[in-house]
Design a protein around this motif. Structure first.
Motif, PDB file in Angstrom:
ATOM      1  N   LYS A 288     -20.599  90.608   4.871  1.00  0.00           N
ATOM      2  CA  LYS A 288     -19.867  89.788   3.909  1.00  0.00           C
ATOM      3  C   LYS A 288     -18.595  90.542   3.517  1.00  0.00           C
ATOM      4  CE  LYS A 288     -23.215  86.675   3.447  1.00  0.00           C
ATOM      5  NZ  LYS A 288     -24.004  87.069   4.615  1.00  0.00           N
ATOM      6  N   HIS A 289     -17.538  89.819   3.384  1.00  0.00           N
ATOM      7  CA  HIS A 289     -16.253  90.434   3.063  1.00  0.00           C
ATOM      8  C   HIS A 289     -15.823  89.997   1.663  1.00  0.00           C
ATOM      9  CE1 HIS A 289     -12.017  91.489   3.380  1.00  0.00           C
ATOM     10  NE2 HIS A 289     -12.304  92.179   4.460  1.00  0.00           N
ATOM     11  N   PRO A 290     -15.253  90.919   0.889  1.00  0.00           N
ATOM     12  CA  PRO A 290     -14.880  90.518  -0.471  1.00  0.00           C
ATOM     13  C   PRO A 290     -13.786  89.445  -0.511  1.00  0.00           C
ATOM     14  CG  PRO A 290     -14.173  92.773   0.001  1.00  0.00           C
ATOM     15  CD  PRO A 290     -15.060  92.344   1.128  1.00  0.00           C
ATOM     16  N   ASP A 291     -12.962  89.375   0.499  1.00  0.00           N
ATOM     17  CA  ASP A 291     -11.849  88.416   0.460  1.00  0.00           C
ATOM     18  C   ASP A 291     -12.087  87.151   1.265  1.00  0.00           C
ATOM     19  OD1 ASP A 291     -10.241  90.015  -1.144  1.00  0.00           O
ATOM     20  OD2 ASP A 291      -9.471  91.139   0.566  1.00  0.00           O
ATOM     21  N   PHE A 292     -12.932  87.240   2.285  1.00  0.00           N
ATOM     22  CA  PHE A 292     -13.040  86.110   3.203  1.00  0.00           C
ATOM     23  C   PHE A 292     -14.465  85.580   3.312  1.00  0.00           C
ATOM     24  CE2 PHE A 292      -9.876  89.107   4.935  1.00  0.00           C
ATOM     25  CZ  PHE A 292      -8.742  88.332   4.777  1.00  0.00           C
ATOM     26  N   GLU A 293     -14.533  84.282   3.511  1.00  0.00           N
ATOM     27  CA  GLU A 293     -15.774  83.676   3.973  1.00  0.00           C
ATOM     28  C   GLU A 293     -15.538  83.246   5.411  1.00  0.00           C
ATOM     29  OE1 GLU A 293     -18.107  81.301   1.654  1.00  0.00           O
ATOM     30  OE2 GLU A 293     -17.707  82.443  -0.171  1.00  0.00           O
ATOM     31  N   VAL A 294     -16.587  83.243   6.191  1.00  0.00           N
ATOM     32  CA  VAL A 294     -16.448  82.923   7.608  1.00  0.00           C
ATOM     33  C   VAL A 294     -17.047  81.555   7.886  1.00  0.00           C
ATOM     34  CG1 VAL A 294     -17.019  83.665   9.960  1.00  0.00           C
ATOM     35  CG2 VAL A 294     -16.664  85.367   8.169  1.00  0.00           C
ATOM     36  N   GLN A 295     -16.289  80.748   8.596  1.00  0.00           N
ATOM     37  CA  GLN A 295     -16.800  79.450   9.041  1.00  0.00           C
ATOM     38  C   GLN A 295     -16.438  79.339  10.515  1.00  0.00           C
ATOM     39  OE1 GLN A 295     -15.347  75.681   7.231  1.00  0.00           O
ATOM     40  NE2 GLN A 295     -17.044  76.005   5.827  1.00  0.00           N
ATOM     41  N   ASP A 296     -17.423  79.489  11.368  1.00  0.00           N
ATOM     42  CA  ASP A 296     -17.180  79.596  12.816  1.00  0.00           C
ATOM     43  C   ASP A 296     -16.174  80.726  13.062  1.00  0.00           C
ATOM     44  OD1 ASP A 296     -18.913  77.452  13.251  1.00  0.00           O
ATOM     45  OD2 ASP A 296     -17.297  76.025  12.848  1.00  0.00           O
ATOM     46  N   HIS A 297     -15.018  80.361  13.604  1.00  0.00           N
ATOM     47  CA  HIS A 297     -14.012  81.400  13.841  1.00  0.00           C
ATOM     48  C   HIS A 297     -12.939  81.401  12.760  1.00  0.00           C
ATOM     49  CE1 HIS A 297     -15.563  82.563  17.775  1.00  0.00           C
ATOM     50  NE2 HIS A 297     -15.858  81.290  17.923  1.00  0.00           N
TER      51      HIS A 297
ATOM     52  N   ALA B 188       6.132  78.356  -4.235  1.00  0.00           N
ATOM     53  CA  ALA B 188       6.283  79.809  -4.398  1.00  0.00           C
ATOM     54  C   ALA B 188       6.030  80.507  -3.063  1.00  0.00           C
ATOM     55  CB  ALA B 188       5.266  80.320  -5.417  1.00  0.00           C
ATOM     56  N   ASN B 189       6.386  81.756  -3.012  1.00  0.00           N
ATOM     57  CA  ASN B 189       5.973  82.610  -1.911  1.00  0.00           C
ATOM     58  C   ASN B 189       4.955  83.589  -2.450  1.00  0.00           C
ATOM     59  OD1 ASN B 189       7.323  82.234   0.706  1.00  0.00           O
ATOM     60  ND2 ASN B 189       9.169  82.312  -0.554  1.00  0.00           N
ATOM     61  N   ILE B 190       3.761  83.601  -1.855  1.00  0.00           N
ATOM     62  CA  ILE B 190       2.741  84.544  -2.338  1.00  0.00           C
ATOM     63  C   ILE B 190       2.157  85.315  -1.153  1.00  0.00           C
ATOM     64  CG2 ILE B 190       2.118  83.114  -4.338  1.00  0.00           C
ATOM     65  CD1 ILE B 190      -0.520  82.480  -2.701  1.00  0.00           C
ATOM     66  N   ALA B 191       1.581  86.466  -1.473  1.00  0.00           N
ATOM     67  CA  ALA B 191       0.921  87.270  -0.436  1.00  0.00           C
ATOM     68  C   ALA B 191      -0.548  86.871  -0.368  1.00  0.00           C
ATOM     69  CB  ALA B 191       1.050  88.749  -0.767  1.00  0.00           C
ATOM     70  N   VAL B 192      -1.070  86.683   0.834  1.00  0.00           N
ATOM     71  CA  VAL B 192      -2.519  86.440   1.005  1.00  0.00           C
ATOM     72  C   VAL B 192      -3.065  87.481   1.979  1.00  0.00           C
ATOM     73  CG1 VAL B 192      -2.438  83.964   0.515  1.00  0.00           C
ATOM     74  CG2 VAL B 192      -2.145  84.759   2.863  1.00  0.00           C
ATOM     75  N   PRO B 193      -4.342  87.835   1.819  1.00  0.00           N
ATOM     76  CA  PRO B 193      -4.905  88.846   2.726  1.00  0.00           C
ATOM     77  C   PRO B 193      -5.198  88.254   4.102  1.00  0.00           C
ATOM     78  CG  PRO B 193      -6.598  88.053   1.242  1.00  0.00           C
ATOM     79  CD  PRO B 193      -5.331  87.373   0.831  1.00  0.00           C
ATOM     80  N   THR B 194      -5.026  89.058   5.126  1.00  0.00           N
ATOM     81  CA  THR B 194      -5.556  88.722   6.454  1.00  0.00           C
ATOM     82  C   THR B 194      -6.270  89.984   6.923  1.00  0.00           C
ATOM     83  OG1 THR B 194      -3.823  89.558   7.921  1.00  0.00           O
ATOM     84  CG2 THR B 194      -3.452  87.389   6.923  1.00  0.00           C
ATOM     85  N   LEU B 195      -6.959  89.905   8.031  1.00  0.00           N
ATOM     86  CA  LEU B 195      -7.644  91.103   8.529  1.00  0.00           C
ATOM     87  C   LEU B 195      -6.651  92.121   9.065  1.00  0.00           C
ATOM     88  CD1 LEU B 195     -10.836  89.634  10.219  1.00  0.00           C
ATOM     89  CD2 LEU B 195     -10.707  90.983   8.142  1.00  0.00           C
ATOM     90  N   ASN B 196      -5.405  91.707   9.237  1.00  0.00           N
ATOM     91  CA  ASN B 196      -4.367  92.655   9.661  1.00  0.00           C
ATOM     92  C   ASN B 196      -3.443  93.030   8.517  1.00  0.00           C
ATOM     93  OD1 ASN B 196      -5.032  92.884  12.456  1.00  0.00           O
ATOM     94  ND2 ASN B 196      -4.299  90.795  12.726  1.00  0.00           N
TER      95      ASN B 196
END
Ligand SMILES: [Zn+2]
Length: 349
Positions: free
Chosen positions: A248-257, A274-282
């Motif tokens: 389990k990841h604190p930022d993401f839930e997984v649904q298939d891919h 607005a322009n906002i920052a969002v997390p990605t795995l990179n």
């Protein structure tokens, strides 16, 4: 070989009567703190992260939590654990069956899950198509003294980062191998073999490198040929299957891919854009929130999800959540009042 009891409530720092929501919150807080990507002491954090994940795997799933609670609250963390009578048989045996009819325990290390978890909630339980399968019909027709070894099945905790990039993990399996004394026959002349007690097998720990390919999905089985239980006589060994459980990841839930993350917005960001920052795995990326964005709106970032087997990748889905300030200053209040007088917007019309 008793396993050690795990107090999952203690691990997550919640009371036994904690709500689903409290458990989720506690997990997220700890996962954020100990996630291997962010923690300072990586080695220590990794161990803690695994423990937190295991605890949440159980307490975050109402059926597993119920089952765990059935064990009662009188266990101490780290105490030798044997399930209450009848508890295990209700869901099929934990042991693979050795050719002598005696159960042969197996035991994993490096998978990210404790023996306690494997025993109670592991892949080898609960109607897996592989468990108990005697491939090739078990006994060899031409040689009744030979039988193929059983397949083993366990779980492996895979982080989203590993699913993204792939990795190689070292996993130890303690399992039954042909007894070196009697060569697996269980006999020494007319007597039972003294080394294996006639079972034909002895326990041996072997370490293998498990390749986790990029793009693995929840529940996928990784097959390690010939790493299962030893065969008898001329029988070939079984295979080892490790079932992927995505951490389990604190930022993401997984649904298939696809990966799903939430983005909190102020009301004015939702209205004006607005322009906002969002997390990605990179790492974080900036995205544009279009003017007039609604609550729970899905913004899709193509190809920012988990890789897919055979090329391509899933998407990152940003789910918006508009937060309203709980307290405002006097001057802010004047502005909202001014807006209220000016605006013709009426969501109830
Ligand atoms: Zn022997």
């Amino acid at each position: 070989m008793p396993v050690k009891y795990k107090d999952y409530y203690e691990t997550l720092g919640v009371a036994r009567d904690a709500s689903e929501d409290d458990i989720k919150k506690a997990f997220r807080k700890l996962a954020r703190q100990y996630h291997p990507d962010v923690a300072k002491n990586k080695k220590q954090a990794e161990e803690k992260f695994k423990e937190i994940n295991e605890a949440y795997e159980v307490l975050g799933d109402s059926a597993k939590r119920k089952r765990y609670d059935e064990l009662g609250s009188n266990w101490n963390s780290g105490a030798d654990f044997r399930p209450p009578p009848g508890w295990e048989s209700a869901r099929g045996g934990f042991r693979g069956r050795g050719p002598g009819g005696e159960g042969q325990e197996f035991h994993f290390e490096g998978t990210g899950f404790s023996d306690f978890f494997e025993r109670l909630f592991g892949a080898a339980r609960g109607g897996s198509p592989w468990t108990g399968a005697t491939r090739g019909g078990g006994l060899d027709q031409e040689d009744l003294g030979s039988a193929q070894g059983q397949d083993l099945e366990g779980d492996i905790l895979v982080t989203l980062e590993e699913a993204m990039r792939g990795s190689v993990r070292s996993v130890s399996v303690k399992r039954g191998v042909p007894c070196p004394q009697c060569g697996g026959t269980g006999r020494q002349g007319a007597r039972a073999c003294t080394t294996c007690g006639g079972a034909g097998q002895v326990a041996k720990t072997e370490t293998c490198q498990v390749k986790i390919p990029a793009g693995v999905t929840q529940g996928q089985r990784l097959r390690l040929a010939g790493r299962g239980e030893a065969g008898v006589g001329r029988g070939t060994p079984g295979d080892l299957y490790l079932r992927v459980r995505l951490a389990k990841h604190p930022d993401f839930e997984v649904q298939d891919h696809n990966l799903i993350c939430e983005a909190n917005l102020t009301p004015w960001e939702a209205v004006l854009g607005a322009n906002i920052a969002v997390p990605t795995l990179n790492g974080p990326v900036n995205i544009r929130i279009p003017p007039g964005t609604q609550n729970r709106q899905k913004l899709r970032l193509r190809g920012r999800g988990l890789p897919q087997h055979g090329g391509g990748a899933g998407d990152l889905i940003v789910l918006t959540r508009i937060e309203v300030p709980r307290r405002i200053s006097d001057s802010e209040r004047k502005l909202w009042e001014q807006l209220a007088g000016e605006s013709r917007f009426n969501p109830r019309s």
